[in-house]
Design a protein around this motif. Structure first.
Motif, short mmCIF file in Angstrom:
data_model
loop_
_atom_site.label_atom_id
_atom_site.label_comp_id
_atom_site.label_asym_id
_atom_site.label_seq_id
_atom_site.Cartn_x
_atom_site.Cartn_y
_atom_site.Cartn_z
N LEU A 90 158.52 -39.64 -11.61
CA LEU A 90 157.93 -38.95 -12.77
C LEU A 90 157.87 -39.88 -13.99
O LEU A 90 156.91 -39.82 -14.77
N LEU B 25 154.88 -41.92 -13.58
CA LEU B 25 153.69 -41.17 -14.01
C LEU B 25 153.53 -41.21 -15.52
O LEU B 25 152.43 -41.36 -16.03
N PHE C 169 152.08 -44.46 -16.50
CA PHE C 169 150.65 -44.54 -16.23
C PHE C 169 149.84 -43.78 -17.26
O PHE C 169 148.84 -44.27 -17.76
N LYS C 170 150.28 -42.55 -17.57
CA LYS C 170 149.42 -41.66 -18.34
C LYS C 170 149.66 -41.72 -19.83
O LYS C 170 148.78 -41.33 -20.59
N ALA D 185 148.68 -34.73 -21.49
CA ALA D 185 149.30 -33.49 -21.02
C ALA D 185 150.18 -33.74 -19.81
O ALA D 185 151.33 -33.27 -19.75
N ALA D 186 149.70 -34.53 -18.85
CA ALA D 186 150.48 -34.76 -17.63
C ALA D 186 151.74 -35.57 -17.92
O ALA D 186 152.80 -35.29 -17.36
N ILE E 279 153.56 -35.71 -20.74
CA ILE E 279 154.57 -34.89 -21.41
C ILE E 279 155.20 -33.92 -20.43
O ILE E 279 156.42 -33.70 -20.44
N LYS E 280 154.36 -33.36 -19.55
CA LYS E 280 154.92 -32.44 -18.57
C LYS E 280 155.86 -33.16 -17.62
O LYS E 280 156.86 -32.58 -17.16
N ALA E 281 155.57 -34.43 -17.34
CA ALA E 281 156.47 -35.19 -16.48
C ALA E 281 157.83 -35.36 -17.16
O ALA E 281 158.87 -35.24 -16.50
#
Lengths: 111, 176, 122
Positions: free
Chosen positions: A49, A52, A55-56, A60-61, A63-65
């Protein structure tokens, strides 16, 4: 890949997950299996995570990770000792080679 | 009152992080939702047992919370270090030809009394150094810990493990 | 160490080596061919780890072993969702991951409560 740090974290996580599941197969009884799998799989999934997030970035993805890392790090130990306590109470015997079992002694003493 | 405000802001922060691009629509929905949730969960930061305990009053006030932040960061760093060490240990034991484990449950004495302190101690013991907490006995003040490798000549009813002692010393500064 | 155990250990090492070589060297199927090979191969690796977990669910004696393996399966699938989210560029895979972690935690706590209800008899 164009993001070396994120790729490094993902590879680290994959290797740790693999060790955890090998432990799930090779260890002799429920309690040791729970230990190995909890430690290795927890840190491995957190590393994936984090990769991830590398990478991002702050999308949104990503922060959710980060939220998911906190959630997994808080709940995995809780579920592990709920399962261990449930297995002891339901009468799953420890392995023959185990050295000391204070907990079984105390439960029998109580009844 | 301070517990109520803290709860409200934490739920609001979680809402913002879950719906990340903070547009005005999301923010207004978050204000209402955090208010509704904190109506139900107002007392998440104070437990009734801790209030009656002597010495609990002097930890009040925002100054004590600020004093705890560096201790908490130190705790996270120590937890990460011990966690990586435990992972290397487990990987070594898994790949060894004859799996070198001598498991068993032992008792570990602890001086912590509060709910949050005991929970954090049990969780961090589970994540580190070949040990997993099975149960807590609150009257005797001891944890039942399942160890992966017990050395010869270890007294099973009162075990001293350096990693657990380190965590206990840090958590005493945070939660007691 | 007895001879049987030694044979079993070397068979295990050999199968691990074959698995790693297959993941690293085999040509990818067209469904897993994204912008780079790395993510497709890591997804294949995670699929192999998931099958190890599933084998413990199949052979594990008793309910406690299976519950432990299911716990691990729930955490592994979060990692699966994360890699899918990088590869396809869709953000809602992480929503699935968070919801899956929450549901698996609640389910495992319920199962362990059920296990605890039985009696401890020698």
């Amino acid at each position: 890949m164009n993001n070396p740090l994120g790729s490094f974290f993902i590879v680290l996580g994959l290797i740790l997950n693999f060790f955890g599941c090998i432990g799930l197969i090779r260890f002799p009884d429920v309690y040791t299996r729970l230990q190995s799998s909890a430690k290795c799989v927890m840190l491995g999934t957190c590393a994936i995570l984090l990769g991830l997030f590398m990478f991002k970035g702050f999308t949104a993805a990503g922060i959710k990770a980060l939220l998911c890392i906190v959630f997994i790090a808080l709940t995995t130990p809780v579920s592990v000792h709920a399962l261990a306590k449930g297995a002891f109470r339901s009468g799953v015997k420890p392995w023959d080679g185990s050295v000391a079992d204070e907990y079984v002694k105390d439960i029998i003493k109580k009844r | 009152m301070i517990s109520y405000i803290l709860t409200y802001f934490i739920w609001f922060l979680v809402w913002i992080l879950l719906t990340w691009p903070p547009t005005p629509k999301n923010l207004i929905t978050g204000l209402v939702a955090a208010y509704l949730v904190s109506l139900f969960k107002m007392d998440i930061f104070r437990s009734p047992e801790n209030k009656s305990r002597p010495g609990a009053e002097k930890n009040k006030g925002p100054a004590s919370y600020i004093k705890k932040i560096p201790w908490f960061l130190y705790y996270v760093v120590v937890l990460l270090y011990e966690c990586v060490k435990a992972n290397i240990d487990v990987a070594f034991r898994v790949m060894h030809p004859d799996v070198p484990v001598r498991p068993g449950t032992v008792k570990v004495r602890t001086g912590l009394k509060s709910d949050a302190g005991l929970t954090f101690l049990a969780n961090s013991v589970t994540l580190t150094s070949g040990a997993a907490t099975v149960d807590v006995n609150r009257e005797k003040g001891c944890l039942y810990v399942h160890l992966l490798y017990i050395k010869d000549g270890l007294d099973a009813s009162a075990v001293n493990i350096p990693a657990i002692n380190k965590f206990e010393k840090i958590l005493e500064n945070i939660f007691e | 160490m007895s001879k049987f155990k030694r044979v079993r250990y070397y068979t295990g090492i050999l199968s691990v080596v074959i698995f790693v070589a297959a993941v690293l060297l085999l040509p990818l199927p067209s469904a897993l061919r994204w912008q780079s090979d790395f993510l497709g191969r890591s997804l294949l690796w995670l699929l192999g780890v998931l099958f190890l977990c599933l084998s413990r669910i199949l052979i594990g004696p008793g309910a406690a072993n299976r519950a432990a393996a299911i716990n691990m399966l729930g955490i592994l699938i979060v990692g699966f969702c994360a890699i899918l989210s990088i590869a396809t560029g869709r953000d809602w895979y992480m929503d699935i991951g968070i919801a899956w972690a929450l549901q698996s935690f609640i389910g495992i706590v319920a199962i362990s409560k059920y296990l605890e209800g039985k009696d401890f008899d020698e």
